[in-house]
Design an enzyme around this catalytic site. Sequence first.
Site, PDB file in Angstrom:
ATOM      1  N   HIS A 135      -1.626 -31.445 -17.816  1.00 49.68           N
ATOM      2  CA  HIS A 135      -2.980 -31.111 -17.373  1.00 49.68           C
ATOM      3  C   HIS A 135      -4.022 -31.877 -18.195  1.00 49.68           C
ATOM      4  CE1 HIS A 135      -6.256 -28.341 -16.026  1.00 49.68           C
ATOM      5  NE2 HIS A 135      -6.708 -28.538 -17.253  1.00 49.68           N
ATOM      6  N   GLU A 136      -3.826 -31.937 -19.512  1.00 47.34           N
ATOM      7  CA  GLU A 136      -4.798 -32.621 -20.371  1.00 47.34           C
ATOM      8  C   GLU A 136      -4.763 -34.133 -20.174  1.00 47.34           C
ATOM      9  OE1 GLU A 136      -7.015 -30.894 -21.628  1.00 47.34           O
ATOM     10  OE2 GLU A 136      -6.026 -28.951 -21.374  1.00 47.34           O
ATOM     11  N   HIS A 139      -6.755 -35.060 -17.210  1.00 47.56           N
ATOM     12  CA  HIS A 139      -8.201 -35.160 -17.451  1.00 47.56           C
ATOM     13  C   HIS A 139      -8.577 -36.576 -17.892  1.00 47.56           C
ATOM     14  CE1 HIS A 139      -9.760 -31.207 -16.767  1.00 47.56           C
ATOM     15  NE2 HIS A 139      -9.004 -30.612 -17.679  1.00 47.56           N
ATOM     16  N   GLU A 202     -11.024 -29.150 -13.095  1.00 43.79           N
ATOM     17  CA  GLU A 202      -9.902 -28.391 -13.636  1.00 43.79           C
ATOM     18  C   GLU A 202      -8.790 -28.256 -12.604  1.00 43.79           C
ATOM     19  OE1 GLU A 202      -9.358 -27.536 -16.630  1.00 43.79           O
ATOM     20  OE2 GLU A 202     -11.309 -27.973 -17.490  1.00 43.79           O
TER      21      GLU A 202
END
Length: 271
Positions: A135-136, A139, A202
């Site tokens: 997930h990071e 980003h 997100e």
Amino acid sequence: MRFGPRLLMALGAAASLLAACDSAPITGRSQMMLVSESEERQMGLQAYQQVLSKEALSHDAQVTALVDKIGRRIAAAAERPPGELWRAPRFRWEFKTVDNKEPNAFCLPGGKVVVYTGILPITRTEAGLAVVVGHEVAHALARHGAERMSDQMVAQVGATAAGVALAATVGGSNRRYVPMMMAALGAGATVGYLLPMSRAQESEADRIGLVLMALAGYDPREAIGVWERMRAANTGKHTAEWLSTHPADSTRLADIRHWLPEAMRYYRPRD
């Protein structure tokens, strides 16, 4: 035919905004980018150095090695997109573990990922931790930091003056915008224009992260358990979705279940 200064400024701003359009990986969502990749990397590095100067790094060699291992595998997947799904990033990836009981992780632009030890009881396994790291990394891959900063620039100076702000803000060598970068990554956002975009990012990072962890050899179905445990950990700490920078847990789980078939197409187990 002569144009007034306000009209010329508006036309210049519109041209700048159109020239700054980009598309997010996987989702294809249109993005406005008023920050160059080099500026983004430099400001991300400075913000990262500020964070590390205030946080206590973990001395648990096993945990730090695991975070780095997972990060490197997922970053390698990000740098080798199958079928040219996205443009390979040019980042100097770093993965640090901070000794902090808060269940948190974040990524600063340019591939600087920080994982708090407080999230480990929720992730539990290597694949579970890959959900968070994926997930990071997503980003960073989608340049969400630069996009949030661009949104904030427009919100602060107004769309009609964006062209002027570009030359004054991004084109110069002034680095006083590092605090703005930090604010754009979560602190100080306001309800209205900025927060809904943040929620969209997100959710986008969830979807991209599933594909990244699958490409790295981690089972994306682990995301269901991780976010169910996160929901349990958040019991009694509910924040209304429309006031949150993250999707509500129920929304997130429903979306992940919807996106899993897409991610599973890229999943090949690895030892």
